[in-house]
Enzyme design. Sequence first.
Site, PDB file in Angstrom:
ATOM      1  N   ASN A   1     -14.844  -8.256   4.026  1.00  0.00           N
ATOM      2  CA  ASN A   1     -13.964  -8.780   2.903  1.00  0.00           C
ATOM      3  C   ASN A   1     -12.628  -8.350   3.999  1.00  0.00           C
ATOM      4  OD1 ASN A   1     -12.112  -9.365   0.585  1.00  0.00           O
ATOM      5  ND2 ASN A   1     -12.430  -7.098  -0.015  1.00  0.00           N
TER       6      ASN A   1
ATOM      7  N   HIS B   1     -10.117 -15.489  -4.703  1.00  0.00           N
ATOM      8  CA  HIS B   1     -10.230 -14.227  -3.768  1.00  0.00           C
ATOM      9  C   HIS B   1     -10.329 -15.151  -2.391  1.00  0.00           C
ATOM     10  CE1 HIS B   1      -9.628 -11.198  -0.906  1.00  0.00           C
ATOM     11  NE2 HIS B   1     -10.641 -11.258  -0.975  1.00  0.00           N
TER      12      HIS B   1
ATOM     13  N   CYS C   1      -5.853 -14.413   1.120  1.00  0.00           N
ATOM     14  CA  CYS C   1      -7.077 -14.481   2.021  1.00  0.00           C
ATOM     15  C   CYS C   1      -7.987 -15.947   2.192  1.00  0.00           C
ATOM     16  CB  CYS C   1      -8.071 -13.659   0.464  1.00  0.00           C
ATOM     17  SG  CYS C   1      -8.095 -15.010  -0.756  1.00  0.00           S
TER      18      CYS C   1
END
Length: 370
Positions: free
Chosen positions: A304, A284, A120
């Site tokens: 995301n 994240h 990520c």
Amino acid sequence: MLKVYFLALFLAGCSAFVLDEIRGINIGQSPQKVLVDHVNTVQTSWVAEHNEISEFEMKFKVMDVKFAEPLEKDSDVASELFVRGEIVPEPLPDTFDAREKWPDCNTIKLIRNQATCGSCWAFGAAEVISDRVCIQSNGTQQPVISVEDILSCCGTTCGYGCKGGYSIEALRFWASSGAVTGGDYGGHGCMPYSFAPCTKNCPESTTPSCKTTCQSSYKTEEYKKDKHYGASAYKVTTTKSVTEIQTEIYHYGPVEASYKVYEDFYHYKSGVYHYTSGKLVGGHAVKIIGWGVENGVDYWLIANSWGTSFGEKGFFKIRRGTNECQIEGNVVAGIAKLGTHSETYEDDGGAATSCSFIMCTLMVLTYYFV
């Protein structure tokens, strides 16, 4: 009688344990459906929806929680933009969406998929870089920057590849070493992503080795010539200032933010997320593209990297102004170094856009001096 007494004690203990689990101490092996039902019962800000992806598979979508924290050496480094005084304070709108301000920049709208690799941090960086190159060039340059190049070649300076990494170091890698183009798995560009999207029985991904050649089907540029460089990489705020983050996004485009992830977040479907229940799973990193207010709750609008099946077609909202899950404590960004020679880039749809010497020069001058 004694058996009945001990049975009652046992049942009471079990009840207390289950209540503690649901309240957020640790849901352990309890069905995720129990967690989802609990979340939807105790609050109305956001909606949780049970998904079929196992905890085992979902844990590979996050990184070691330490990477959600700012690097200690950067704890007192203010944003270069604010130090230079280039942003003039002005009233900010109540709602803002970068997709609407820069509609010609297709990457701002793009939702990518990291599969089962905790990459990520590299996705957030590649997405911010792609967006800012487009914004700075007034839409004439639209590269889809390669996550793979950053993930595999930044090394231990950034972190541990699929186990996690520091967002600021990913942007510094772009500034010092450059990053080539490359979309998602099977995509276009010099170096697309190695891992295919997966939703069931997914194995854990391992960090790919660093390569210095483009895929054979990419004929536009050699690896070194395909590199795009940053002029700077910086922390947006050292004080968790919402206004500083908003001002940065409003003037320069999306930013990357790292935060802590709890079990309930995996089941986010819609609304403004805030931590409700479940254990801490990891860290994240995501791309913030705007902000707004929903049912009286201030939120950040975020892209995301878990594919379009997550949340609101890949996007989600999270509470703004309260440092929810520490999302306002580690926000980074960078400024692109635009080329001043004729360059052609492939976007993820295969469409090429070009920039002439004169046009690029004018854009650079306009961006920095107007």
